[in-house]
Design an enzyme around this catalytic site. Sequence first.
Site, PDB file in Angstrom:
ATOM      1  N   ASP A  31       0.861  -1.186   0.235  1.00  0.00           N
ATOM      2  CA  ASP A  31       0.019  -0.141  -0.044  1.00  0.00           C
ATOM      3  C   ASP A  31       0.937   1.095  -0.128  1.00  0.00           C
ATOM      4  O   ASP A  31       1.695   1.407   0.924  1.00  0.00           O
ATOM      5  CB  ASP A  31      -0.827   0.118   1.307  1.00  0.00           C
ATOM      6  CG  ASP A  31      -2.049  -1.025   1.070  1.00  0.00           C
ATOM      7  OD1 ASP A  31      -2.307  -1.449   0.001  1.00  0.00           O
ATOM      8  OD2 ASP A  31      -2.628  -1.316   2.169  1.00  0.00           O
TER       9      ASP A  31
ATOM     10  N   ASP B 179     -13.609  -3.767  -1.332  1.00  0.00           N
ATOM     11  CA  ASP B 179     -13.397  -3.626   0.097  1.00  0.00           C
ATOM     12  C   ASP B 179     -14.524  -3.745   0.684  1.00  0.00           C
ATOM     13  O   ASP B 179     -15.717  -3.102   0.257  1.00  0.00           O
ATOM     14  CB  ASP B 179     -12.924  -2.134   0.177  1.00  0.00           C
ATOM     15  CG  ASP B 179     -11.463  -1.714  -0.399  1.00  0.00           C
ATOM     16  OD1 ASP B 179     -10.669  -2.740   0.245  1.00  0.00           O
ATOM     17  OD2 ASP B 179     -11.066  -0.792  -0.870  1.00  0.00           O
TER      18      ASP B 179
END
Length: 267
Positions: free
Chosen positions: A11, A130
């Site tokens: 990330d 998500d």
Amino acid sequence: MLAKRIIPCLDVKGGRVVKGVKFLDHRDAGDPVAMASSYDKDGADELVFYDITASSDDRSIMLDVVEKVAEQVFIPLTVGGGLRSVQDMQKMLEAGADKISINTAAVDNPNLIAEGADRFGCQCVVLGLDALRISSVSAPRWEVRTRTGHGGGQPTGIDVLEWVVRASELGAGEIVVNSIDRDGTLEGYDLDLLKAINEIVNVPVVASGGAGSPKHMFEALVDANADAALAASILHYGTYTIEQTKEYISRRGVPIRFSNLQLASNP
């Protein structure tokens, strides 16, 4: 049974690899290029690169960082974050990506999945998902969230199970399932979520969000039948290595690929 995959996730925020908890409180983990090179040498099966603020900042992905990462790895590289068009996908593939992950843009324009699959093939198009649990444990339901919000992401009102079916029908060749509830907690993946998705789609499912040990990864691969397990914190901060993780899983009868270097060190 096909060999299961172990995938580190980078990330990236502001040019650095970070890791947070439920999308908050990010802490630095290192340089993405150096980490990518290290994971490649350590025997990772694939690598995922997410520019996690590209959508929320309404900007393009950091192309220069992607190019540098791609130069350092000889394993499949998935890239996501801020990709809004087939042209954006093309740029990432030209920069060295093997797969393109779309999340927010796919929610805003589902046909982008089909357009990408038609242009580059289903194997190149990954749905980044998500998911946030919004009901009780006895009758779990999950909502799709996007990275345009803060904290737990932006609500969409879209049911996760309905969305994964539609996305796979449109041409998504793989689904990375990230549980926001478990993200960065080290408490293990949301196995209920993974099982529910695996029961209704016929594309590879990658477990994400919550890995705190090789045992958690084993559970996702076996109990929830995930095709791959994605991890960040436990690998980035040296709690476990790729080799230790693969050894744990392999010793329990799960087919795992080992690099030549790993095989040489464990004759």
